[in-house]
Write a protein that holds these residues in place. Structure first.
Motif, mmCIF file in Angstrom:
data_model
loop_
_atom_site.group_PDB
_atom_site.id
_atom_site.type_symbol
_atom_site.label_atom_id
_atom_site.label_comp_id
_atom_site.label_asym_id
_atom_site.label_seq_id
_atom_site.Cartn_x
_atom_site.Cartn_y
_atom_site.Cartn_z
ATOM 1 N N ASP A 182 0.810 -1.216 0.000
ATOM 2 C CA ASP A 182 0.000 0.000 0.000
ATOM 3 C C ASP A 182 0.843 1.265 0.000
ATOM 4 N N TYR A 183 2.139 1.164 0.276
ATOM 5 C CA TYR A 183 3.005 2.337 0.313
ATOM 6 C C TYR A 183 3.472 2.777 -1.079
ATOM 7 N N ASP A 184 3.262 1.920 -2.090
ATOM 8 C CA ASP A 184 3.726 2.228 -3.443
ATOM 9 C C ASP A 184 2.924 3.396 -4.010
ATOM 10 N N ASN A 185 3.584 4.517 -4.223
ATOM 11 C CA ASN A 185 2.929 5.673 -4.831
ATOM 12 C C ASN A 185 3.679 6.121 -6.088
ATOM 13 N N PHE A 186 4.557 5.281 -6.598
ATOM 14 C CA PHE A 186 5.376 5.613 -7.753
ATOM 15 C C PHE A 186 4.518 5.881 -8.986
ATOM 16 N N LYS A 187 3.605 4.957 -9.319
ATOM 17 C CA LYS A 187 2.791 5.125 -10.516
ATOM 18 C C LYS A 187 1.886 6.351 -10.411
ATOM 19 N N LYS A 188 1.329 6.592 -9.232
ATOM 20 C CA LYS A 188 0.485 7.770 -9.023
ATOM 21 C C LYS A 188 1.306 9.047 -9.233
ATOM 22 N N SER A 189 2.514 9.058 -8.710
ATOM 23 C CA SER A 189 3.394 10.211 -8.877
ATOM 24 C C SER A 189 3.782 10.402 -10.331
ATOM 25 N N MET A 190 4.056 9.311 -11.037
ATOM 26 C CA MET A 190 4.436 9.397 -12.443
ATOM 27 C C MET A 190 3.286 9.924 -13.295
ATOM 28 N N THR A 191 2.048 9.610 -12.940
ATOM 29 C CA THR A 191 0.894 10.148 -13.658
ATOM 30 C C THR A 191 0.849 11.658 -13.518
ATOM 31 N N ALA A 192 1.053 12.156 -12.307
ATOM 32 C CA ALA A 192 1.065 13.601 -12.066
ATOM 33 C C ALA A 192 2.237 14.262 -12.796
ATOM 34 N N ILE A 193 3.386 13.614 -12.791
ATOM 35 C CA ILE A 193 4.567 14.146 -13.476
ATOM 36 C C ILE A 193 4.321 14.211 -14.980
ATOM 37 N N ASN A 194 3.716 13.166 -15.549
ATOM 38 C CA ASN A 194 3.439 13.146 -16.982
ATOM 39 C C ASN A 194 2.487 14.256 -17.397
ATOM 40 N N GLN A 195 1.538 14.582 -16.555
ATOM 41 C CA GLN A 195 0.623 15.676 -16.870
ATOM 42 C C GLN A 195 1.393 16.978 -17.023
ATOM 43 N N LYS A 196 2.367 17.203 -16.174
ATOM 44 C CA LYS A 196 3.189 18.421 -16.250
ATOM 45 C C LYS A 196 4.182 18.355 -17.412
ATOM 46 N N LEU A 197 4.781 17.182 -17.642
ATOM 47 C CA LEU A 197 5.747 17.041 -18.727
ATOM 48 C C LEU A 197 5.102 17.234 -20.090
ATOM 49 N N GLY A 198 3.826 16.869 -20.194
ATOM 50 C CA GLY A 198 3.114 17.018 -21.458
ATOM 51 C C GLY A 198 3.125 18.447 -21.965
ATOM 52 N N THR A 199 3.135 19.402 -21.070
ATOM 53 C CA THR A 199 3.180 20.809 -21.480
ATOM 54 C C THR A 199 4.547 21.182 -22.063
ATOM 55 N N HIS A 200 5.541 20.318 -21.839
ATOM 56 C CA HIS A 200 6.890 20.542 -22.379
ATOM 57 C C HIS A 200 7.182 19.605 -23.560
ATOM 58 N N GLY A 201 6.153 18.884 -24.036
ATOM 59 C CA GLY A 201 6.326 17.986 -25.176
ATOM 60 C C GLY A 201 7.050 16.700 -24.853
ATOM 61 N N VAL A 202 7.013 16.291 -23.605
ATOM 62 C CA VAL A 202 7.701 15.072 -23.164
ATOM 63 C C VAL A 202 6.704 14.183 -22.433
ATOM 64 N N ARG A 203 6.889 12.875 -22.576
ATOM 65 C CA ARG A 203 6.064 11.924 -21.837
ATOM 66 C C ARG A 203 6.954 10.764 -21.404
ATOM 67 N N LEU A 204 6.718 10.269 -20.204
ATOM 68 C CA LEU A 204 7.451 9.099 -19.714
ATOM 69 C C LEU A 204 6.529 7.895 -19.753
ATOM 70 N N VAL A 205 7.048 6.780 -20.262
ATOM 71 C CA VAL A 205 6.320 5.518 -20.271
ATOM 72 C C VAL A 205 6.957 4.644 -19.205
ATOM 73 N N VAL A 206 6.135 4.106 -18.314
ATOM 74 C CA VAL A 206 6.635 3.279 -17.220
ATOM 75 C C VAL A 206 6.226 1.835 -17.478
ATOM 76 N N LEU A 207 7.209 0.971 -17.596
ATOM 77 C CA LEU A 207 6.979 -0.458 -17.760
ATOM 78 C C LEU A 207 7.212 -1.123 -16.411
ATOM 79 N N GLU A 208 6.303 -2.006 -16.042
ATOM 80 C CA GLU A 208 6.334 -2.611 -14.718
ATOM 81 C C GLU A 208 6.544 -4.115 -14.835
ATOM 82 N N ASP A 209 7.382 -4.652 -13.961
ATOM 83 C CA ASP A 209 7.645 -6.084 -13.936
ATOM 84 C C ASP A 209 7.715 -6.532 -12.486
ATOM 85 N N PHE A 210 7.053 -7.634 -12.177
ATOM 86 C CA PHE A 210 7.075 -8.173 -10.824
ATOM 87 C C PHE A 210 8.002 -9.384 -10.787
#
Length: 84
Positions: A37-65
């Motif tokens: 429940d402490y994992d907030n990485f993906k939630k943070s990356m979503t917020a970061i991508n929203q801001k990066l989009g205004t700069h023409g950049v997007r991050l794609v996050v691939l997840e592996d368990f």
């Protein structure tokens, strides 16, 4: 479970993406990656991508368990503007 704040700060620095709004998200709270429940990485990356989009950049996050450990790969995509 590791705090990724320093790693993300360094990543954005080396990628030339040291935007104030990104720094604010990264430093707002400790960012964790963990299979709990402490994992907030993906939630943070979503917020970061929203801001990066205004700069023409997007991050794609691939997840592996791997045996209850989460492993992420981050890809940087830049949108290209056509001229002419």
């Amino acid at each position: 479970m590791d705090d990724l704040t320093h790693i993300l700060t360094e990543f954005f620095h080396t990628q030339g993406m040291e935007y104030p709004e990104i720094s604010e998200i990264v430093h707002k709270e400790k960012i964790y990656t963990d299979c709990s429940d402490y994992d907030n990485f993906k939630k943070s990356m979503t917020a970061i991508n929203q801001k990066l989009g205004t700069h023409g950049v997007r991050l794609v996050v691939l997840e592996d368990f791997v045996y209850c450990d989460c492993e992420y790969t981050v890809l940087k995509l830049r949108s290209h503007q056509r001229t002419g």
